[in-house]
Design a protein around this motif. Structure first.
Motif, PDB file in Angstrom:
ATOM      1  N   PHE A  29       0.807  -1.232   0.000  1.00 34.86           N
ATOM      2  CA  PHE A  29       0.000   0.000   0.000  1.00 34.86           C
ATOM      3  C   PHE A  29       0.837   1.277   0.000  1.00 34.86           C
ATOM      4  O   PHE A  29       0.284   2.368  -0.064  1.00 34.86           O
ATOM      5  N   VAL A  30       2.165   1.162   0.038  1.00 34.89           N
ATOM      6  CA  VAL A  30       3.016   2.334  -0.204  1.00 34.89           C
ATOM      7  C   VAL A  30       4.404   1.821  -0.585  1.00 34.89           C
ATOM      8  O   VAL A  30       4.934   0.908   0.038  1.00 34.89           O
ATOM      9  N   LEU A  31       4.955   2.391  -1.652  1.00 29.08           N
ATOM     10  CA  LEU A  31       6.241   1.927  -2.186  1.00 29.08           C
ATOM     11  C   LEU A  31       7.401   2.730  -1.592  1.00 29.08           C
ATOM     12  O   LEU A  31       7.323   3.946  -1.465  1.00 29.08           O
ATOM     13  N   GLN A  32       8.486   2.023  -1.242  1.00 27.38           N
ATOM     14  CA  GLN A  32       9.686   2.701  -0.733  1.00 27.38           C
ATOM     15  C   GLN A  32      10.819   2.712  -1.770  1.00 27.38           C
ATOM     16  O   GLN A  32      11.669   3.598  -1.753  1.00 27.38           O
ATOM     17  N   GLY A  33      10.831   1.699  -2.640  1.00 27.57           N
ATOM     18  CA  GLY A  33      11.932   1.614  -3.607  1.00 27.57           C
ATOM     19  C   GLY A  33      11.452   1.289  -5.004  1.00 27.57           C
ATOM     20  O   GLY A  33      10.571   0.447  -5.181  1.00 27.57           O
TER      21      GLY A  33
ATOM     22  N   LYS B 249       0.527  11.533  -1.260  1.00 29.23           N
ATOM     23  CA  LYS B 249       1.248  12.351  -2.260  1.00 29.23           C
ATOM     24  C   LYS B 249       0.619  13.747  -2.345  1.00 29.23           C
ATOM     25  O   LYS B 249       1.305  14.762  -2.385  1.00 29.23           O
ATOM     26  N   GLU B 250      -0.710  13.777  -2.333  1.00 32.40           N
ATOM     27  CA  GLU B 250      -1.427  15.063  -2.366  1.00 32.40           C
ATOM     28  C   GLU B 250      -1.147  15.865  -1.099  1.00 32.40           C
ATOM     29  O   GLU B 250      -0.894  17.062  -1.146  1.00 32.40           O
ATOM     30  N   LYS B 251      -1.161  15.186   0.035  1.00 28.03           N
ATOM     31  CA  LYS B 251      -0.966  15.843   1.325  1.00 28.03           C
ATOM     32  C   LYS B 251       0.414  16.498   1.422  1.00 28.03           C
ATOM     33  O   LYS B 251       0.562  17.613   1.895  1.00 28.03           O
TER      34      LYS B 251
ATOM     35  N   ASN C  97      -2.894   1.767  -4.824  1.00 23.80           N
ATOM     36  CA  ASN C  97      -2.236   3.084  -4.800  1.00 23.80           C
ATOM     37  C   ASN C  97      -3.110   4.144  -4.114  1.00 23.80           C
ATOM     38  O   ASN C  97      -2.749   5.312  -4.058  1.00 23.80           O
ATOM     39  N   GLU C  98      -4.235   3.698  -3.593  1.00 20.99           N
ATOM     40  CA  GLU C  98      -5.217   4.614  -2.993  1.00 20.99           C
ATOM     41  C   GLU C  98      -4.609   5.433  -1.836  1.00 20.99           C
ATOM     42  O   GLU C  98      -4.775   6.648  -1.752  1.00 20.99           O
ATOM     43  N   PHE C  99      -3.865   4.773  -0.945  1.00 21.40           N
ATOM     44  CA  PHE C  99      -3.306   5.467   0.228  1.00 21.40           C
ATOM     45  C   PHE C  99      -2.138   6.372  -0.162  1.00 21.40           C
ATOM     46  O   PHE C  99      -2.031   7.501   0.307  1.00 21.40           O
TER      47      PHE C  99
ATOM     48  N   CYS D  60      -3.714   2.489   7.886  1.00 20.75           N
ATOM     49  CA  CYS D  60      -2.880   2.302   6.682  1.00 20.75           C
ATOM     50  C   CYS D  60      -2.589   3.654   6.016  1.00 20.75           C
ATOM     51  O   CYS D  60      -1.489   3.869   5.503  1.00 20.75           O
ATOM     52  N   GLN D  61      -3.576   4.546   6.060  1.00 21.06           N
ATOM     53  CA  GLN D  61      -3.360   5.888   5.499  1.00 21.06           C
ATOM     54  C   GLN D  61      -2.274   6.617   6.287  1.00 21.06           C
ATOM     55  O   GLN D  61      -1.389   7.267   5.709  1.00 21.06           O
TER      56      GLN D  61
END
Length: 348
Positions: free
Chosen positions: A112-116, A343-345, A336-338, A249-250
């Motif tokens: 739910f979130v990519l680091q690399g 990204k917007e925040k 990619n929802e979270f 998760c968010q």
């Protein structure tokens, strides 16, 4: 009659104003976390592969999101994965391809979130143990060090060897971790080659201990090895956990994307000041040389690239018979929802 109309109008206006006043704080307030104490399992936290996790932890970004995060460090990604599957951790900071492997065993986990955005793994041959090395075929019957059997370092080695006509059973894989133990294993001759992450591989390379024969520490190197963009480190959890804890998760995604944003402009001295001293493996200059090598492999905004999951599935299916490409639903391996909201925040 007029009075009644006036009163009604006034009442309606006041009611609307009252509702607006109540609504504004509600919009600004952080959504309530379903679970604020979170256990994260990671395999080899000192590796650059997981740098965004360390940065978000050290700079207090998890705390800023209302999270109390406990990070357990294991010798490799496969061990961290076992902790999450076994229920002793809520979330894994691990390699994206584990979500595909798990689905092939009928277990549904989602990144739910990519680091690399590149695996940051290099395969190097020991110059001492194999001074006459010519081709990958020379590795038949040899001992190859990986962070832990079944981890992404193992997966990359399998993929590279399969292209040279070697099967996983043609070599012996030995778990050596991702830090000082890995350096010692290669230098003492316990292994003939090593597939590992930075800073370990750059340290061995710069001292002439290894000859690098395959490299995914850059975007170009990743394209050469995988033929497309390859999502790497990410936060993943069971689909059930994500569905039950969307606000949590968010918050986790927010913290990581906040860390990614900081990393975009961080200088070498900022990194040195932020990571624990033990991560430097006793050599600041080499640690920074390693960081410069892998910098472009760090994700920018936490989003999994559209073509990435396909690349990962193709790579796994090419050497692992248990992964049947036509049976995997890639849409269920990530969301990619979270990351999009984070990204917007943070304008990452």
């Amino acid at each position: 009659m007029q009075n009644i109309t006036f009163n009604r109008r006034t009442f309606a206006s006041l009611a609307a104003l009252g509702a607006a006043a109540v609504a504004v704080p509600a919009l600004r307030a952080q959504p309530k976390l379903e679970k604020s104490k979170i256990a994260i399992a990671v395999g080899g936290k000192a590796a650059f592969y997981y740098l965004p996790l360390t940065i978000s932890e050290q700079l207090g970004y998890f705390k800023a999101e209302g999270l109390d995060v406990e990070i357990s460090d294991f010798s490799g990604g496969a061990r961290a994965l076992q902790a999450v599957v076994g229920g002793s951790a809520d979330v894994c900071s691990g390699a994206f391809e584990h979500t595909i492997n798990l689905q092939s065993k009928n277990q549904f986990f989602q990144a739910f979130v990519l680091q690399g955005r590149a695996p940051q793994i290099a395969l190097g041959i020991s110059t001492k143990a194999m001074p006459n090395y010519k081709t990958l075929a020379d590795l038949k019957g040899k001992k190859i060090g990986v962070s832990a059997p079944g981890s992404s370092t193992n997966m990359v080695a399998n993929l590279v060897l399969s292209r040279a006509g070697l099967k996983a059973s043609d070599v012996s894989y030995i778990g050596v971790g991702t830090a000082a133990g890995a350096l010692a294993a290669l230098r003492s001759g316990q292994i003939d080659a090593m597939s590992n992450t930075d800073p370990v591989m750059t340290m061995l390379e710069q001292k002439g201990d290894v000859k690098i024969v395959s490299d995914t520490r850059t975007l170009k190197g990743t394209l050469d090895v995988f033929g497309g963009s390859m999502p790497a480190a990410c936060l993943y959890a069971s689909t059930e956990f994500i569905q039950k804890n969307p606000n949590t998760c968010q918050a986790l995604a927010n913290a990581i994307v906040h860390g990614l944003k900081w990393l975009q402009t961080a200088g070498p001295s900022d990194i040195i000041k932020t990571v624990p001293e033990s991560y430097l493996l006793g050599d600041r200059a080499l640690y920074l040389a390693s960081f410069n090598k892998v910098r472009e492999a760090i994700a920018l905004d936490g989003l999994v690239p559209d073509d990435g999951p396909k690349t990962a599935l193709k790579a796994l299916a090419s050497f692992d018979n248990t992964v049947k490409a036509d049976k995997i639903d890639l849409a269920k391996t990530y969301t990619n929802e979270f990351a999009r909201r984070a990204k917007e925040k943070f304008k990452a």
